[in-house]
Design an enzyme around this catalytic site. Structure first.
Site, PDB file in Angstrom:
ATOM      1  N   GLY A  12       5.788  -2.869  -0.355  1.00  0.00           N
ATOM      2  CA  GLY A  12       4.554  -2.249   0.478  1.00  0.00           C
ATOM      3  C   GLY A  12       5.026  -0.887   0.291  1.00  0.00           C
ATOM      4  CB  CYS A  13       2.626   2.116   0.207  1.00  0.00           C
ATOM      5  SG  CYS A  13       1.268   1.771   1.386  1.00  0.00           S
ATOM      6  CG  HIS A  14       2.428   1.210   5.447  1.00  0.00           C
ATOM      7  ND1 HIS A  14       1.914   2.464   5.725  1.00  0.00           N
ATOM      8  CD2 HIS A  14       1.450   0.565   5.166  1.00  0.00           C
ATOM      9  CE1 HIS A  14       0.488   2.478   5.669  1.00  0.00           C
ATOM     10  NE2 HIS A  14       0.124   1.407   5.136  1.00  0.00           N
ATOM     11  CB  ALA A  15       7.675  -1.815   3.100  1.00  0.00           C
TER      12      ALA A  15
END
Length: 317
Positions: free
Chosen positions: A115-118
């Site tokens: 994921g982008c945030h991850a």
């Protein structure tokens, strides 16, 4: 030789971006499905099993279904959903993660894109945990702001066609503190507990900042910003897409940090800020680049034995 590539979910934001990135590459043959055929399971099954590599740009349940339709054991799969990110039989799609993760991706037939945030949190925190500067019991605190393109077609239309007075500026969400990226953050960082994490969407199309907050007293030994930067430089040495920012004054624009400066690249930049007692570590990346489609193409290049950087841009510092 041309590699046959099928993007299952090619009409969504991530799928469209992958198509755009691959459509002019001479060694790639893109297999496509018409909009009206995308729910035809037999047509999808045919394409899934005739490709050399498949990108899954689908909701979790649909990704799991697509994997079940693949009977050709030669087909390589890259999943952009959250469905397989904590599955130990899948390889996590960050080549820079550890000293051997790039080889794992090269030799894998099942890779999940983070994921982008991850991505922002994990790439910033992994060196600190691997080098035992932070304990696995550390309760991480993180906030991010991302462009509205990460919200898909409906959100994009709302922002592009709506009034600023109605939509507003920065809007936090997932305030139940149960964001879908939390399981992979905990799993990949091998944390005892998931971080406290709040994302927000900003009134700009793409780009993002992921901000991790740490008290210096929480480190396992006394350490300075300079030492942390040296650790990052050593951990990510020779990594094309990870940039460590040392001079914050030239990095900021009139004292402000612009979330869009890595747009249309596969770069991720790490910067560190401090006062006497605390630190904030910030990852800046394109939510559609290293945060999604760019990361997927980077993994594809590795899995097919192509130059890892092909078709991907970096920030020019």
């Amino acid at each position: 030789m041309k590699y046959k590539i099928f993007v299952d979910g090619q009409h969504g934001t991530t799928g469209l971006k992958i198509h755009e990135m691959l459509e002019n590459r001479e060694e790639i043959e893109l297999l496509s499905i018409k909009e009206e055929e995308k729910k035809d399971i037999n047509k999808r099954k045919e394409l899934l099993n005739s490709a050399d590599l498949v990108f899954l740009c689908l909701p979790d349940a649909a990704s799991i279904e697509s994997v079940s339709l693949i009977t050709n054991d030669k087909v390589k799969v890259i999943d952009a959903s959250t469905a397989h990110r904590t599955n130990p039989t899948w390889t996590y799609g960050v080549p820079e993660l550890t000293s051997n993760n790039r080889e794992k991706i090269k030799n894998s037939t099942r890779v999940c894109v983070p994921g982008c945030h991850a991505s922002g949190l994990i790439i910033a925190m992994k060196p600190l945990i691997v080098n035992k500067l932070l304990a696995n019991s550390q309760k991480l605190i993180c906030h991010s702001i991302t462009g509205f393109s990460g919200g898909g077609k409906t959100m994009i239309e709302d922002y592009e066609n709506g009034k600023f007075e109605d939509i507003g500026g920065q809007r936090p969400y997932a305030l139940s503190l149960n964001h879908k990226h939390l399981p992979e953050m905990k799993y990949i960082l091998e944390l005892d507990e998931a971080p406290i994490f709040t994302p927000s969407v900003g009134n700009f199309k793409q780009g993002m900042l992921v901000m991790s907050y740490l008290a210096k007293k929480d480190f396992q030994k006394e350490i300075s910003r300079k030492e942390i930067l040296e650790l990052y430089k050593n951990y990510y040495k020779d990594e094309t897409f990870i940039n460590i920012i040392e001079d914050n004054e030239t990095y900021l624009d009139a004292g402000l940090l612009n979330p869009m400066k890595c747009n249309n690249t596969n770069s991720l930049e790490i910067s560190v800020y401090e006062n006497d007692t605390d630190l904030v570590i910030i990852s800046r990346l394109d939510n559609l680049g290293k945060g999604a489609s760019g990361a997927a193409v980077q993994c594809m290049n590795l899995m097919l034995g192509i130059d890892e950087t092909k078709g991907l841009k970096t920030v020019k510092n």
